[in-house]
Design a protein around this motif. Structure first.
Motif, PDB file in Angstrom:
ATOM      1  N   ALA B 253       0.820  -1.214   0.000  1.00  0.00           N
ATOM      2  CA  ALA B 253       0.000   0.000   0.000  1.00  0.00           C
ATOM      3  C   ALA B 253       0.846   1.252   0.000  1.00  0.00           C
ATOM      4  CB  ALA B 253      -0.926  -0.025   1.222  1.00  0.00           C
ATOM      5  N   ASN B 254       1.624   1.460  -1.021  1.00  0.00           N
ATOM      6  CA  ASN B 254       2.388   2.704  -1.132  1.00  0.00           C
ATOM      7  C   ASN B 254       2.657   3.019  -2.595  1.00  0.00           C
ATOM      8  OD1 ASN B 254       4.690   1.070  -1.881  1.00  0.00           O
ATOM      9  ND2 ASN B 254       4.764   0.564   0.284  1.00  0.00           N
ATOM     10  N   THR B 272      -5.755  -3.114   3.422  1.00  0.00           N
ATOM     11  CA  THR B 272      -4.924  -2.025   3.913  1.00  0.00           C
ATOM     12  C   THR B 272      -5.528  -1.329   5.117  1.00  0.00           C
ATOM     13  OG1 THR B 272      -3.989   0.112   3.311  1.00  0.00           O
ATOM     14  CG2 THR B 272      -6.028  -0.517   2.251  1.00  0.00           C
ATOM     15  N   LEU B 276      -4.300   4.524   3.396  1.00  0.00           N
ATOM     16  CA  LEU B 276      -4.213   4.506   1.937  1.00  0.00           C
ATOM     17  C   LEU B 276      -5.416   5.159   1.266  1.00  0.00           C
ATOM     18  CD1 LEU B 276      -2.177   3.417  -0.047  1.00  0.00           C
ATOM     19  CD2 LEU B 276      -3.613   1.419  -0.313  1.00  0.00           C
ATOM     20  N   ASP B 308       2.925   5.997   3.506  1.00  0.00           N
ATOM     21  CA  ASP B 308       2.464   4.598   3.487  1.00  0.00           C
ATOM     22  C   ASP B 308       2.104   4.148   4.907  1.00  0.00           C
ATOM     23  OD1 ASP B 308       5.834   3.331   2.873  1.00  0.00           O
ATOM     24  OD2 ASP B 308       4.890   4.025   4.722  1.00  0.00           O
ATOM     25  N   SER B 380      -8.478  -1.756  -0.900  1.00  0.00           N
ATOM     26  CA  SER B 380      -8.266  -0.704  -1.887  1.00  0.00           C
ATOM     27  C   SER B 380      -8.047  -1.356  -3.243  1.00  0.00           C
ATOM     28  CB  SER B 380      -7.033   0.106  -1.484  1.00  0.00           C
ATOM     29  OG  SER B 380      -6.606   0.905  -2.553  1.00  0.00           O
ATOM     30  N   PHE B 387      -4.685   4.619  -5.852  1.00  0.00           N
ATOM     31  CA  PHE B 387      -5.362   3.753  -4.888  1.00  0.00           C
ATOM     32  C   PHE B 387      -6.743   4.319  -4.597  1.00  0.00           C
ATOM     33  CE2 PHE B 387      -2.043   0.892  -3.964  1.00  0.00           C
ATOM     34  CZ  PHE B 387      -0.849   1.585  -3.894  1.00  0.00           C
TER      35      PHE B 387
END
Lengths: 340, 393, 587
Positions: B253-254, B272, B276, B308, B380, B387
């Motif tokens: 998630a970044n 996540t 996010l 993140d 996500s 995202f």
């Protein structure tokens, strides 16, 4: 079944090539200086991250390392001022000029928005001299030390350079553009164009180094300075220059390797160690003295890796390294072996 | 460079500390994170968030105490973690310890903090850090467990009628946590795991594992890793001809995930934390303002395009401690009496209710030292290179 | 007690009291430093034997996991599990050593790297048993005879007691029979074989011993930390141990201790200093790497040699009294000792020797001469068992020539064309190596100082041999400090200690000054008078003609003449071979 086998074969060979340039660099350094350079993988990292910075339009952090190194050279040379201040002045001026030239080149490249190949050339010019600097700081002062001492020193260099990489670029991965995006499907396997670039470069480099060391006088001189330093000096071979030259070329090859590799896996501060290790394994199959065998060696490593990763991915390191031992035993009974 | 800003921050802190009245008691928060070594991708952002918190506190004159942060590096090594925690407890006399970035290091220090009776907030993902609750009296954690995140994803798989899933994960403790979680959740929800392949952070080739996974014909694939490998594995899967849904953990998630994976990761589904997808949340969600504020501060201070999941974990830990400390002082507790303060802090931390952090809404209790629930886990989806919150939730 | 011994005792006492004086945080660091020191000591022994190992971390891991898993699962007393896991590791090491120790050059470190990585990967991958990368907690503490060792201070003392005992044992080993043999392993394989050392077996023993120390260190580690995971046994740790051994000084076990203490205190000191300035994390690693490089640039042989210069001299081992028994040599001139029949050897396309028939009778003094490239040295190495002929037979005392390292036991000893002395050892220690085949004390006896009597006798024999050749005054000097002439005579003394019936001398006069040659001739004549049978290869015609009874002349791999010096000198074939063509030799 056959499909999978072919797949793994092609895949393995393609990926073994990734380590080829590194193996060649290690062999070059060893045959000229008798140093097993554990830190060779770090030039891979430096090349990749410098290119990443340049392509993103930033001044690369490598400049700090280069300028810092040149400054350290000047400081270490300070004893000369008393003896011969004109020479010392010339030397310091030369160092300063080199630093300034590097900065100017980088600024120009960024301003001109050079394409990937151009930026690779600039990155090469920034990273390769670091090899000479490392030689100056670590090998030049104690040329007659034993192999093990050089191994430990190169471990120290590796730690410092990797730490500096982490400090300058942080822990995140940096994407890098390839020379040509996309790839081609060879049967079931997808091969990126970048891999072809790696293949061509590796073969050319190997061919070049092999011909150079076997058929040219300079190549022979380089080898001579490793086999018998004193003798080579008596023959008029400038052994310090040959050592620095080897480190320069090796750094260049490794940096190119990193720049070609980064588009496939991204550039990040710890990419050097594993690539260096696998390159070492490949090169050592040829006793660290044989260029064509190093190429074969890395292919074997790549093939073993792909196969193990398919068969039992959790145990792939166990398989690759365990299978290495019988291969070494086999090599031991056959080829000529250099003394440690 | 960062060194310069650290020196500036230290100078600022010194200056402000001098300005503040010397008669306020001092709260000492010790932390050990992985600034170097294999887990540095987790530890460095965590250290950054603590730094940010320290700087923010320096401007806050209303606190009933001064705060001192002491942060060490464990280089992702359990021995160093234990030694550093000992140092924090005995030499630096910390009230609370925030440690450590990974599961093995957090597990290694359990004994030390329990014997010394010092409250510890862990930044590790593993469930075993806080369970069984009876034996983890002194240990709490802020990151959501792998269990929680994977449950959300497997629920979605079940909703789509998927019966077989394949696992691709890192071979370190991060990946192991995902594997353990998937195994138990899949069993519970009746989904069969048809393949399990592992790879390493520094690998240069992921195709053999991807091929094996595709050949096992799963209905869905779950990748538990961090970029670059998570994006590269995803790419490899597509290239060997897998066309089904691909789920990821919060590790992906970044922004690096998208900038590396580019077109190939379109449609990826990630379990996540709220960090996010907070921009897609309705304004009524209490998490949104808290996260917005933190994200703005962090992104500006450390010059990253998008924060993140990792910094939020230490940010929440620090804030939970501050809130507990404020309550201790308010109810008459003395921070200078170290043993009593530590015990009181532990009690107040355990009593945290409905604390809106960056990673979720925390409700600690004697049986639950994680305190997160479904309100804190989201799915996500990568849409058009960004995202977005996934509708199924 | 000598000054040095008292100093050692004092230092040991300090190290053992230190845990009670330090604050608790530092005790932990001191404990782990002790563990690393223990493993580093084993690595130092390996380095002395000429092997670089990058797999010691893996052996630590085997010891750790073995003891931890068994104790955790079955509740067995940890003293038992410790012994079990160390023994198991020793078996694994024996197996690995047997397979890999034949590797030469770079292949050996590479092999250690390979199994170092492979073993640790098993710890990570075999999740169900080992807990995988996340590790296992609830490892029981060390329990000695019912007493649970949970007090860190006591535990640290135990660790350091074990480590100091290891230093003591290894220091003792160095001056023993096995220690002398180990010193030959790195670069003097031929020498070792020539005096009866079974080099492969010894290498395996050294390897297993270092693995045992590593496993012990690992087990102590895991019962202290009470948590096991793969990361402390990775390649990085193996590198760290190698650094400790090299920085501390690979020539002595104490170097391992010095290296471990230096590195650990540098690391933690650095962290403390940097933390005070608000900097930490990777700056530590950078500075540490730089410090490492600078230390090695300044002290390439490690720190210990620099420290040792400041210390008083160690006591020398006793060499008083009677030596080993010597066989009385008869004067029976008819006894056939050595016989060569049809000896030939081929290297690829080159026939280096062909159809060599030669005999050596008891008491004879025979010279083997010939122009350069005639094959003298090759013939010599066949006779002394270092090379195998491709045709023909060699018979020694009526039996076929045995394997290389057995020959000396049958009574044939040799010297070497290029002097093979261990330069850092003293003259008497070098000479004592000659007694290797006549003595028995092995690794264990050397380690535990149970070889005192036998060692004294061996050294007494060495002393007697030195007196015989007139070098008694130089007995305790470093062999490398002697001029070449005296070094060659030391080699002869060494060969004499082997109590040989036949002495093979390979160009003993090469590089000697005139006065040294006179001394040599005097010794040779003396030996001849004592009925020692001598076969000599030489270039110096004057020396040879003046000493020997009989000459054998080789040219291009064949014998072209045999006989008394006068006859050979006049032989036209010999003259032609040396001068090429039919010119007269200058008088």
């Amino acid at each position: 079944m056959i499909d999978t086998f072919l797949f793994l074969l092609v895949d393995g060979l393609t990926n073994g090539l990734v380590y080829a340039l590194l193996a060649l660099s290690l062999v070059l350094v060893f045959t000229v200086t008798r140093v097993v350079n554990i830190a060779q993988g770090e030039y891979v990292m430096l090349g990749a991250l410098t290119l990443a910075d340049l392509l993103q339009g930033r001044m690369p952090g490598t400049l700090y390392l280069l300028i810092g190194g040149l400054a350290l050279c000047a400081v270490l040379d300070v004893g000369r001022w008393r003896r011969d201040w004109r020479q010392a002045l010339l030397y310091t001026a030369g160092l300063a000029a080199t630093g300034a030239a590097a900065v100017a080149l980088t600024l120009a490249a960024l301003a001109l928005h050079l394409p990937v190949i151009g930026m690779m050339a600039v990155a090469l010019v920034l990273v390769a001299p670091l090899g000479v600097l490392i030689y100056r700081f670590t090998v030049h002062p104690i040329p007659n030390a034993t192999t093990i001492v050089f191994v430990i020193i190169s471990v120290g260099v590796s730690m410092s350079v990797q730490g500096l990489g982490l400090l300058i670029w942080g822990a995140s991965p940096y994407p890098v553009e390839p020379i040509a995006a996309g790839g081609v499907m060879m049967g079931p396997v997808f091969i990126p164009y970048q891999s072809f670039a790696i293949l061509i470069t590796a073969v050319l480099a190997m061919g070049g180094l092999y011909l150079f060391s076997e058929f040219t006088l300079l190549g022979k001189a380089l080898q001579a300075s490793a086999m018998n330093r004193l003798g080579a000096q008596f023959c008029g071979i400038p052994v310090n220059t040959t050592g620095a030259l080897a480190f320069l070329l090796a750094a260049a090859f490794s940096a190119v390797s990193g720049m070609l590799l980064a588009p496939l896996i991204t550039a990040n501060y710890e990419m050097g160690f594993m690539v260096g290790l696998k390159g070492f394994v490949g090169g050592a199959m040829g006793g660290l003295i044989d260029y064509p065998l190093s190429l074969v060696g890395v292919m074997i490593v790549g093939g073993l890796e792909s196969t193990s990763a398919y068969v039992a991915s959790a145990y792939r390191d166990v398989l690759v390294f365990s299978l290495l031992i019988p291969i070494l035993l086999w090599r031991n009974t056959r080829g000529r072996v250099e003394a440690r | 460079m960062r060194m310069l800003s650290v020196v500036c921050a230290a100078a600022t802190l010194l200056a402000s500390a001098a300005a503040v009245a010397a008669d306020k008691p001092e709260l000492r928060i010790g932390s050990v994170v992985a600034m170097t070594g294999p887990a540095s991708a987790l530890g460095l952002p965590e250290k950054n968030a603590l730094e940010l918190l320290q700087e923010q506190l320096a401007k806050d004159e209303d606190l009933p105490f001064t705060v001192k942060f002491i942060t060490y590096d464990d280089a992702s090594d359990p021995t160093k973690a234990v030694n550093n925690v000992r140092k924090l407890i005995t030499e630096d006399r910390a009230h609370v310890v925030i440690c450590c970035s990974t599961t093995p290091t957090s597990m290694a220090i359990l004994e030390t903090v329990t014997q010394a009776k010092v409250p510890n907030i862990s930044l590790a993902l593993g469930q075993s850090v806080i369970e069984p609750a009876k034996e983890r009296h002194w240990i709490f954690k802020t990151p959501s467990t792998d269990q929680l995140q994977v449950t959300g994803l497997v629920d979605d798989m079940v909703k789509r009628g998927i019966k077989k899933v394949a696992f691709l994960g890192l071979e370190d403790s991060f990946g192991e946590g995902g594997w353990i979680a998937l195994q138990s959740v899949a069993k519970e929800k009746g989904v069969e795991i048809v393949a399990s392949e592992r790879f390493s952070r520094t690998d240069t080739n992921f195709t053999p594992q991807a091929l094996k996974v595709r050949q096992s014909n799963p209905g869905a694939v779950y990748i538990h890793a961090i970029p670059p490998s998570s994006a590269l594995v995803h790419q490899a899967l597509k290239r060997v001809g897998y066309a089904g849904p691909i789920y990821h953990s919060g590790g992906s998630a970044n922004n690096a995930f998208i900038s590396i994976g580019k077109q190939d990761v379109e449609g990826a589904l990630l379990g996540t934390t709220p960090v996010l997808v907070y921009t897609d949340m309705p304004d009524s969600n209490p998490l949104k303002p808290v996260i917005s504020k933190f994200a703005a501060l962090y992104e500006k201070r450390f010059n990253v395009p998008k924060v993140d999941i990792f910094p939020g974990q230490s940010w929440d830990a620090g804030n939970i401690v501050l809130k507990a400390a404020a309550e201790v002082v308010k109810s008459g507790g003395k921070l200078d009496d170290l043993d009593a303060a530590r015990a009181a802090l532990r009690d107040k931390i355990e009593a945290t209710k409905e604390f809106v952090g960056v990673g979720g809404i925390f409700n600690y209790s004697p049986t639950d030292h994680l305190g997160l629930d479904h309100r804190s886990t989201f799915i996500s989806v990568v849409k058009n290179g960004e995202f977005r919150l996934y509708e199924s939730k | 007690m000598s000054n040095r011994a008292m100093l050692a005792l004092a230092v040991s006492a300090v190290l053992l009291i230190v845990p009670w004086l330090l604050p608790s945080f530092y005790v932990g660091i001191f404990a782990y430093a002790g563990i690393y020191a223990l493993v580093a000591i084993g690595l130092v022994l390996l380095l002395q034997a000429g092997q670089i190992s990058l797999g010691q971390g893996a052996f630590m891991g085997l010891g750790a996991y073995g003891s931890a898993l068994v104790a955790r699962a079955y509740g067995i007393d940890t003293l038992v599990t410790l012994i079990l896991s160390v023994s198991a590791t020793a078996l694994v090491a024996a197996l690995i050593g047997f397979i890999t120790l034949r590797l030469r050059g770079h292949y050996l470190p590479l092999a250690t790297l390979a199994y170092g990585i492979a073993l640790v990967s098993v710890f990570t991958a075999w999740h169900d048993v080992t807990g995988g990368a996340s590790g296992l907690d609830k490892i029981p503490p060390l329990r000695l005879f019912g007493f649970e060792l949970t007090d860190d201070r006591l535990y640290t003392q135990l660790i350091w007691i074990i480590t100091l005992l290891a230093v003591l044992g290894l220091a003792r080993l160095r001056t023993s029979r096995t220690g002398r043999a180990i010193a030959t392993l790195e670069a003097h394989d031929g020498l070792a074989q020539a005096f009866g050392v079974e080099t492969t077996a010894l290498r395996v023993k050294v390897f297993v011993f270092s693995a045992v120390l590593a496993a012990l260190g690992g087990a102590l580690y895991v019962h202290l930390l009470r948590f096991v995971s793969p990361s402390p046994f990775s390649l990085l740790t193996s590198f760290k141990l190698l650094i400790m051994a090299v920085v501390g000084g690979p020539m002595s076990a104490a170097g391992g201790v010095v290296g471990a203490l230096t590195l650990e205190s540098a690391q933690w000191g650095l962290q403390g200093i940097l933390a005070r300035w608000g900097l930490s994390g990777n700056l530590e690693v950078i500075v540490f790497g730089v410090i490492l490089v600078v230390m090695l640039l300044k002290w390439p042989h490690g720190l210990w040699p620099a420290v040792e210069k400041l210390l008083p001299q160690p006591t020398l081992r006793s060499r008083a009294g009677e030596g080993l028994p010597r066989t009385a040599l008869t004067a029976n001139r008819d006894e056939l000792l050595l016989r060569l029949q049809g000896i030939g050897i081929r290297f690829g396309g080159l026939q280096a020797l062909e159809g060599i028939d030669m005999e050596l009778k008891r008491g004879e003094f025979v010279g083997l001469i010939g122009p350069n490239g005639a094959g003298k040295t090759t013939l010599f190495s066949i006779i002394s068992g270092l090379q195998r002929q491709t045709a023909g037979r060699v018979t020694l005392f009526g039996e076929p020539l045995p394997a290389g390292h057995v020959i000396v036991r049958r009574g044939m000893a040799r010297t070497f064309q290029h002097v093979q002395l261990m330069p850092e050892l003293s003259v008497i220690e070098n000479v004592a190596l000659g007694a290797y085949s006549r003595t028995k004390a092995g690794f264990v006896r050397g380690l535990f100082a149970l070889d005192g009597e036998e060692n004294r006798r061996a050294l007494a024999s060495a002393r007697a041999a030195l007196e015989r050749v007139g070098l008694a005054a130089e007995a305790d000097l470093a062999a490398g400090s002697l001029p070449l002439g005296k070094q060659r005579i030391v080699e002869i003394a060494r060969a004499l200690v082997a109590d040989p019936q036949i002495l093979l001398l390979d160009e003993p006069a090469a590089g000697l000054r005139f006065s040294e040659k006179l001394t040599l001739v005097k010794i040779l004549r003396q030996l001849q008078a004592e009925h020692v049978t001598i076969l000599l290869v030489e270039h110096d015609m004057e020396l040879v003609m003046g000493c020997v009874e009989r000459l054998v002349v080789l040219d291009r791999g064949r014998i072209i003449a045999q006989g008394s010096p006068k006859d050979v000198q006049a032989d036209p074939a010999v003259i032609a071979a040396y001068l090429g063509g039919g010119r007269d030799k200058a008088a």
